[in-house]
Design an enzyme around this catalytic site. Structure first.
Site, mmCIF file in Angstrom:
data_model
loop_
_atom_site.group_PDB
_atom_site.id
_atom_site.type_symbol
_atom_site.label_atom_id
_atom_site.label_comp_id
_atom_site.label_asym_id
_atom_site.label_seq_id
_atom_site.Cartn_x
_atom_site.Cartn_y
_atom_site.Cartn_z
ATOM 1 N N GLY A 29 -44.885 28.500 59.998
ATOM 2 C CA GLY A 29 -43.244 28.052 59.960
ATOM 3 C C GLY A 29 -42.789 27.132 58.918
ATOM 4 O O GLY A 29 -43.415 26.659 57.963
ATOM 5 N N GLU A 104 -52.025 30.418 66.694
ATOM 6 C CA GLU A 104 -51.977 28.895 66.933
ATOM 7 C C GLU A 104 -52.529 28.378 68.263
ATOM 8 O O GLU A 104 -52.982 27.373 68.196
ATOM 9 C CB GLU A 104 -50.178 29.009 67.101
HETATM 10 C C1 5RP Z 1 -44.521 29.965 64.676
HETATM 11 C C2 5RP Z 1 -44.142 28.662 65.415
HETATM 12 C C3 5RP Z 1 -43.736 27.526 64.723
HETATM 13 O O1 5RP Z 1 -44.393 26.550 64.565
HETATM 14 C C4 5RP Z 1 -42.293 27.200 65.355
HETATM 15 O O2 5RP Z 1 -41.423 28.415 65.270
HETATM 16 C C5 5RP Z 1 -41.771 26.231 64.627
HETATM 17 O O3 5RP Z 1 -41.042 26.683 63.446
HETATM 18 P P1 5RP Z 1 -40.305 25.801 62.058
HETATM 19 O O4 5RP Z 1 -41.170 24.819 61.602
HETATM 20 O O5 5RP Z 1 -39.812 26.893 61.341
HETATM 21 O O6 5RP Z 1 -38.979 25.377 62.914
HETATM 22 O O7 5RP Z 1 -44.515 28.728 66.758
HETATM 23 O O8 5RP Z 1 -45.065 30.929 65.563
#
Ligand code: 5RP
Length: 222
Positions: A29, A104
């Site tokens: 992300g 994750e």
């Molecule tokens: C990816 C995720 C990310 O950690 C989540 O979407 C947060 O993303 P960002 O740091 O861009 O806000 O779960 O699958």
């Protein structure tokens, strides 16, 4: 400060927790991208660290920054640093906005400690405004989605590159509204055949580091 600056503040603080040897989980992300950039600036310092990325995107960024990666090893992951879509007061999470939820969760539960980094917009009193991402097999996927909806949610398919995970599976988003029983919900979702993983992370977080207008705020949960 804008949202990106707050993400960067959280990432900078989390760098202090990256050990100088061993295995370190790295999430996916935009917030994690700031951390990878900061680590790459010091890549020589981390020559004894093997990073365990939760997506092809993070792996490519780590490798391009001169940092070593592995997703097939024997050993203990000392710390995992990842972002989140929502964080409740107990550190429970909704994750998977970037479709990386399965990897994750595997990395997070196999790490001694999970640190979540985010800007303050991710803090919520109750999880559920952000729809729960769920990874499902393509095989009989329409039936799987119907079975998910029988639990009382509206399911939507994604379009574009985030519609599939790196595992080649479909990611759907489930709208249950605000959630009361997150442990039961996670179990219910995972009991449906065809569901690979659900983006509810309950009781896993060790610490959150939140970028706020007043700097990085840390909170430890267990
Ligand atoms: C990816 C995720 C990310 O950690 C989540 O979407 C947060 O993303 P960002 O740091 O861009 O806000 O779960 O699958």
């Amino acid at each position: 400060m804008n949202e990106n600056e707050l993400k960067e503040i959280a990432a900078l603080k989390s760098k202090e927790y990256v050990p100088l040897e061993g295995f370190v989980g790295i999430g996916t992300g935009s917030t994690v991208k700031y951390l990878i950039k900061l680590l790459a600036e010091d890549y020589r310092k981390y020559s004894n660290v093997t990073f365990v990325p939760t997506s092809a995107e993070s792996m490519d960024l780590l490798n391009a920054g001169g940092l070593k990666t592995s997703t097939n090893f024997a050993g203990q992951i000392r710390i995992d640093i990842d972002g989140a879509d929502e964080i409740d007061p107990q550190g429970n999470l909704i994750k998977g906005g970037g479709s990386a939820l399965t990897r994750e969760k595997i990395v997070a539960v196999n790490s001694e400690r999970l640190i979540v980094i985010a800007d303050e917009s991710k803090l919520v009193k109750k999880l559920g405004r952000f729809k729960i991402p769920v990874e499902i097999l393509e095989f009989l996927s329409e039936q799987t989605v119907k079975n998910l909806e029988k639990l009382g949610c509206n399911a939507s398919y994604r379009s574009g590159e985030k519609s599939r995970s790196d595992n080649g599976n479909i990611v759907v988003d489930l709208d249950f509204g605000l959630l009361d029983n997150i442990i039961e919900k996670e179990i219910e979702l995972k009991m449906i055949p065809g569901v690979v993983e659900a983006g509810l992370f309950v009781g896993i977080t060790w610490k959150s580091i939140i970028g706020t207008q007043n700097g990085a705020k840390e909170k430890t949960y267990k």
